[in-house]
Structures are given as C-alpha cells and as structure tokens.
Design a protein around this motif. Structure first.
Motif, short mmCIF file in Angstrom:
data_model
loop_
_atom_site.label_atom_id
_atom_site.label_comp_id
_atom_site.label_asym_id
_atom_site.label_seq_id
_atom_site.Cartn_x
_atom_site.Cartn_y
_atom_site.Cartn_z
N VAL A 1 0.84 -1.20 0.00
CA VAL A 1 0.00 0.00 0.00
C VAL A 1 0.88 1.25 0.00
O VAL A 1 1.74 1.42 0.87
CB VAL A 1 -0.94 0.01 1.23
CG1 VAL A 1 -1.82 1.26 1.21
CG2 VAL A 1 -1.79 -1.26 1.26
N LEU B 1 1.20 5.02 3.10
CA LEU B 1 0.68 4.28 4.25
C LEU B 1 1.36 4.72 5.54
O LEU B 1 2.59 4.84 5.60
CB LEU B 1 0.92 2.78 4.05
CG LEU B 1 0.38 1.87 5.16
CD1 LEU B 1 -1.14 1.78 5.10
CD2 LEU B 1 1.00 0.47 5.07
N LYS C 1 -2.78 9.28 3.75
CA LYS C 1 -4.21 9.00 3.56
C LYS C 1 -4.55 7.59 4.02
O LYS C 1 -5.65 7.34 4.52
CB LYS C 1 -4.59 9.17 2.09
CG LYS C 1 -6.06 8.86 1.80
CD LYS C 1 -6.39 9.01 0.34
CE LYS C 1 -7.86 8.65 0.08
NZ LYS C 1 -8.21 8.78 -1.36
N ASN C 2 -3.65 6.65 3.82
CA ASN C 2 -3.91 5.25 4.14
C ASN C 2 -3.34 4.90 5.52
O ASN C 2 -2.18 5.22 5.81
CB ASN C 2 -3.30 4.34 3.08
CG ASN C 2 -3.93 4.56 1.71
OD1 ASN C 2 -5.15 4.63 1.60
ND2 ASN C 2 -3.11 4.67 0.69
N TYR D 1 -2.78 1.83 8.36
CA TYR D 1 -2.82 0.44 8.79
C TYR D 1 -2.82 0.45 10.31
O TYR D 1 -1.82 0.81 10.94
CB TYR D 1 -1.60 -0.32 8.25
CG TYR D 1 -1.58 -1.79 8.62
CD1 TYR D 1 -2.73 -2.57 8.59
CD2 TYR D 1 -0.38 -2.40 8.99
CE1 TYR D 1 -2.69 -3.91 8.91
CE2 TYR D 1 -0.34 -3.74 9.31
CZ TYR D 1 -1.50 -4.50 9.28
OH TYR D 1 -1.45 -5.83 9.61
N LYS E 1 -9.89 9.36 5.57
CA LYS E 1 -8.76 8.43 5.46
C LYS E 1 -9.26 7.02 5.16
O LYS E 1 -10.41 6.66 5.49
CB LYS E 1 -7.93 8.44 6.74
CG LYS E 1 -7.22 9.79 6.97
CD LYS E 1 -6.32 9.75 8.18
CE LYS E 1 -5.64 11.09 8.41
NZ LYS E 1 -4.60 11.39 7.39
N ARG E 2 -8.40 6.22 4.56
CA ARG E 2 -8.73 4.83 4.26
C ARG E 2 -7.99 3.93 5.25
O ARG E 2 -6.77 4.04 5.39
CB ARG E 2 -8.34 4.48 2.84
CG ARG E 2 -8.70 3.06 2.44
CD ARG E 2 -8.35 2.77 0.99
NE ARG E 2 -8.75 1.43 0.59
CZ ARG E 2 -8.53 0.90 -0.61
NH1 ARG E 2 -7.91 1.63 -1.54
NH2 ARG E 2 -8.92 -0.32 -0.89
N TYR F 1 -6.97 0.17 7.00
CA TYR F 1 -6.76 -1.27 6.93
C TYR F 1 -6.55 -1.75 8.36
O TYR F 1 -5.90 -1.07 9.15
CB TYR F 1 -5.52 -1.61 6.09
CG TYR F 1 -5.57 -1.10 4.66
CD1 TYR F 1 -5.97 -1.92 3.63
CD2 TYR F 1 -5.20 0.22 4.37
CE1 TYR F 1 -6.00 -1.46 2.31
CE2 TYR F 1 -5.23 0.69 3.07
CZ TYR F 1 -5.63 -0.15 2.04
OH TYR F 1 -5.66 0.32 0.75
#
Length: 295
Positions: free
Chosen positions: A95, A98, A133-134, A136, A154-155, A157
């Motif tokens: 990703v 991240l 933005k990503n 984890y 935000k995205r 995981y």
C-alpha cells in the motif's frame, strides 16, 4: 533477590485495571496515555509499573536512563501478541502512502516498525494529524474501526486482533444489564465491538469514560470495561452508582499485580525491564511522535 529500593526514589504507577489495593498504594493511577506522560515527567530514578508487560516496556523505552520494574513479569496483554512484524512489512510493500499506526498494547518490536503509536485516549487526534491517507491500524480492530468512523477522509486497513476481554462484550449481555438498571447510561470502552459501541452514551478510553461520568448529570452508569475502573469512578464521583455490564469483566493478568507483589519490588524482588537499544531507539521515535501529535 536484588537490591532493595528506597520508597523516596521510586514513582509507583498503576493502571485502572489492577486491584483496588494497588491503586490505593500508587503515586498515580491512570490509563496508558496518562501513565506514559507521568513516567516521562518524573524526576525519580526508579519507576515501578503496576500493569502488564507492554506498559513497563513503554516506560523503559521513553525513560531509558531510569530503572523500570514490573511487580509481576508474567502479567501480559494477550493482544500484544496479535500483531506481527511480517504483517507490517507486507502492508508497507502493498500500500502506497501508508502510515503504520500501532496501538500501545503491543510489543516493543512491533512499536519499532510503527510510524506512530497511539492509545485509546488519543488515537483519533493523532491519526487525524498524520499526512498519509492510508492507515494500517493494529492490533485492535475494534478501536481501529472506532477511529475510522470519525475520520472518513482516510482509508483504513485493520489487523485481526482484539482485546479478549472487551472484544467478547455482547449486545445480549448489555441489554440484560440495561433491563436490570433501566435508568443507567451505558459507557463503553472503544475496544468493545461495534454493535455495543452503537448502543452507548459514550465511547472512548478508560480515562474518557471516567471524565464523562464526572461531568454528566446522570446518577447511574453501566460500565463496559474492566471492573477495576469502578474504583476510580467511585472515588471521583461520590454519590453516583456504577455497575459493570458483566461481573466477570476482568483482566486476569492485571489482577496478578497484587499489593504483596508491589511490596516485594521494594524489598528487592522486582523484575528490571530491559529493551534492546536498537529496538528501543526506533520504538521511542514512534512513542515520542504520539506525544507530539497528541498535544
């Protein structure tokens, strides 16, 4: 037996989940975030951390020049083993843009691979200030989902970990408790499942739950977190009534930290916390970034 410790040289920190007698004997009682701040601010050469092993590790990482002791070295948070170094490396490769956000309930080795560490008290604020933005978020998927719901820009995981105590809280048990105490407000820790969080008047950290109860006009509360929190709730909110959502809402590892175990540390029987410096240096950066972003 090791060297005995002069009480004047030591700062005794206790988490809300340890037994009431240990909380009463401590110099300061708090959640993970407040305890980390207090450890860092102390001028005492010794810290005795009445909590589980990752808490002692974090204190040692933040305060490498101090001697940090755990009264019970095998008091351990199971969730700290639910995140792996391999998972982090895989996600970084898979990703772009991240940020690896690691909950404080984790090992020093995992913290060393993080961009930032968070606690339940500051996770939303810290993650909102990250440029990536990503996200984890590991190891607690329930806390991660709670943070994600407040930061739709935000995205996220998630890993598969969760607290084995908070994570099994069910709607059924909460409904039964509410039926038994129909006038009570439900306050839930963010480590609880989504369906329980959705029923709650407040969701957040242990310290946040205590603060909400203090400020609320309500007189009765259902508490969906470890029963040790009731000690501080009752102390800060005299006259108000608090009920656990279940009587066995207990972290067995936290309850290992007894008053006799604390006294043994002063007598020279404590376990000195050690963290390899090449790991501690990287983990320290992630913890210090948390403290900076949480301001």
């Amino acid at each position: 037996m090791g060297q005995s410790i002069d009480r004047g040289d030591a700062l005794v920190l206790a988490h809300y989940y340890v037994p009431d007698a240990v909380q009463a004997a401590a110099d300061f009682v708090g959640d993970s975030f407040a305890l980390a701040q207090r450890a860092l601010a102390s001028d005492k050469p010794v810290i005795i951390f009445c909590g589980v092993s990752f808490m002692g590790e974090s204190a040692k990482i933040l305060c490498p020049q101090k001697r940090v002791y755990l009264p019970v070295p095998d008091a351990h948070c199971p969730m700290a083993d639910m995140a792996s170094e391999e998972e982090i490396l895989h996600m970084r490769a898979a990703v772009d843009d991240l940020a690896v956000v690691v909950y404080v309930n984790s090992s020093a080795r995992v913290k060393a691979l993080a961009d930032v560490v968070v606690t339940s008290a500051n996770a939303v604020r810290v993650v909102s200030r990250l440029p990536q933005k990503n996200i984890y978020f590991i190891p607690d998927k329930n806390l991660g989902a709670h943070v994600a719901a407040q930061l739709p820009e935000k995205r996220f995981y998630f890993g598969s970990g969760c607290c084995p105590i908070h994570g099994v809280t069910s709607v059924r048990e909460v409904r039964a408790a509410l039926a038994y105490h129909p006038g009570a407000l439900l306050l839930s820790h963010a480590e609880c499942p989504e369906e329980v969080r959705a029923m709650s008047a407040f969701v957040g950290s242990t310290a946040g739950m205590i603060g909400y109860a203090q400020q609320s006009d309500a007189q009765e509360f259902l508490i969906a977190t470890e029963t040790g929190t009731l000690c501080e709730l009752s102390r800060r909110c005299p006259g108000k009534k608090f009920y656990p959502t279940r009587t066995d809402f207990i972290c067995a590892d936290m309850k290992k930290v007894t008053l006799p175990a604390l006294e043994r540390v002063f007598a020279g029987g404590g376990t000195l916390v050690e963290v390899e410096e090449h790991i501690a240096a990287k983990a320290r950066r992630a913890l210090q970034r948390m403290l900076e972003l949480a301001q």
